[in-house]
Design an enzyme around this catalytic site. Sequence first.
Site, short mmCIF file in Angstrom:
data_model
loop_
_atom_site.label_atom_id
_atom_site.label_comp_id
_atom_site.label_asym_id
_atom_site.label_seq_id
_atom_site.Cartn_x
_atom_site.Cartn_y
_atom_site.Cartn_z
NE ARG A 293 27.01 -26.71 11.77
CZ ARG A 293 27.49 -27.95 11.76
NH1 ARG A 293 27.12 -28.80 12.70
NH2 ARG A 293 28.37 -28.35 10.86
CB VAL A 296 24.76 -34.08 12.19
CG1 VAL A 296 23.88 -35.24 11.76
CG2 VAL A 296 24.73 -32.97 11.16
#
Lengths: 442, 72
Positions: A293, A296
């Site tokens: 994914r 951050v």
Amino acid sequence: MFRSLLVANRGEIAVRIVRTARSMGIRTVAVYSEADADALHVREADEAALLGPAPVQQSYLDIARIIAAAQAHRVEAIHPGYGLLSENAGFARAVSGAGIAFVGPSPEAIEAMGDKSSARRLVARHGVPVARGTGNPPRTVAEALEAANGIGFPLMLKAAAGGGGIGMSAVESAEELERVFDQARARAERMFGVPDLLLEQLVRPARHVEVQIMGLNDGRVIALGERDCSVQRRFQKVVEETPARWLDDRIRERLLAAAVRAGECVDYRGAGTVEFLVDPTTGAFAFLEMNTRLQVEHPVTEMVTGLDLVELQLRIAAGEQVDLRAGRPRGHAIEFRLYAEDPVRFLPAPGRIDSWTLPDHEWFRVDTGYGAGSEVTRYYDPLIAKLCVHGDDRQAALARARQVLSEIVVGPVTTNLPLLRAVAEHPRFCEDTHDTRLLMND
Amino acid sequence: MQEIRAELSGSVWKVLVSVGDSVERDQEIMILESMKMEIPVVAPAAGTIGSIEVAEGVAVETGDLLAKVAVP
């Protein structure tokens, strides 16, 4: 390109994704819980759908409600952000099953990297170095002790289904392993629904270095440079930077190549991050995990490459052939994570934000989902903002970091700002000779 | 009786002991949950659990009484 996008997340990452999507002319739909009705990500999006009460199980983790919201708002794609449902293969399948594009890799790639034991075996078969560790998860103390004999102490005990630093602990001796093993299995079962544990050689000293990869639609996997994330507390990152200046060029090349291989072995599409631990004294490195994914700390990569990783994710998910070459990074970027937590013991500290002063510099980027008047609640993670600085080199970026950290005012919520200031002044951090134990020592 | 109070606001995730249990110093007696982190609550000294003042799932604020330990 998609004409509409639902962002299945909250906080700073939802705001960040909505901004890029809107700049591309895409209609954006936010989702929110009752606790987030006034949140920035809801205000920034074109439309918004209420999911349910504050607890994530009844809102941001409720797959059926999110799909229903996507259908009600007739969106063509869903971006999962990070955390929450972003690495849930069942969610990716449910999205595709509803005829909506999932902005991320295939469910098979998510699954292959989701279990740490199987991910280790898979990448090792493709020539990626892994630390000595268990193949099959030991189920009893006796099996664990036998495996530990082959690995040696100290070692890491990790929940196989865990990730992001949760469910990990260092074990120094056989006696300690005997004492904590059953407890750790029970904890893994409670937190991740699977009791399986992985024993792995503890790399110490270690620097945490990760590689940003991007899988293209023609099957190529490109490495977009590394990030050093060695400043951590509780195995979670506090400061990240790119490039890793201390890293030898030959080792950097091998790391990037290993990350590309890890991506290729799951036919990876879109943005992903391959994490490694590097022993700075020898340059030896070992695969830690792959995050399937957006990461951050992706903004530091954006600041030195000039790329917008969310735009690339959307274009790849829409089937576009992206022409992407990894250029040389321009300058140095550092991200500091502002957390609502006690800076000494790292205990979560939910609270209100009344004063909120952030400086404005063209070399300073803030990603946040909060502002003056916001409440940081106990329901979600403690990240308030990502404070990112850019400079021509590490020294210049550090000087700018010290400047912005002294300019920021946020309160009365308790934050780790004093800790961030201390890191930016810490001799070992400034010399770039620190390792992952920096915040444990002093 | 020694009082054990919440160090942060959150919710009670697990209660690991019952009234009458003998506990060692630093033994985990409950786990609080706040901001996606589990925060263990440990016995301040060896003794016997005298009372448990909260139930799993309830919200607690900093300073709330969680349990009492009878220390010999």
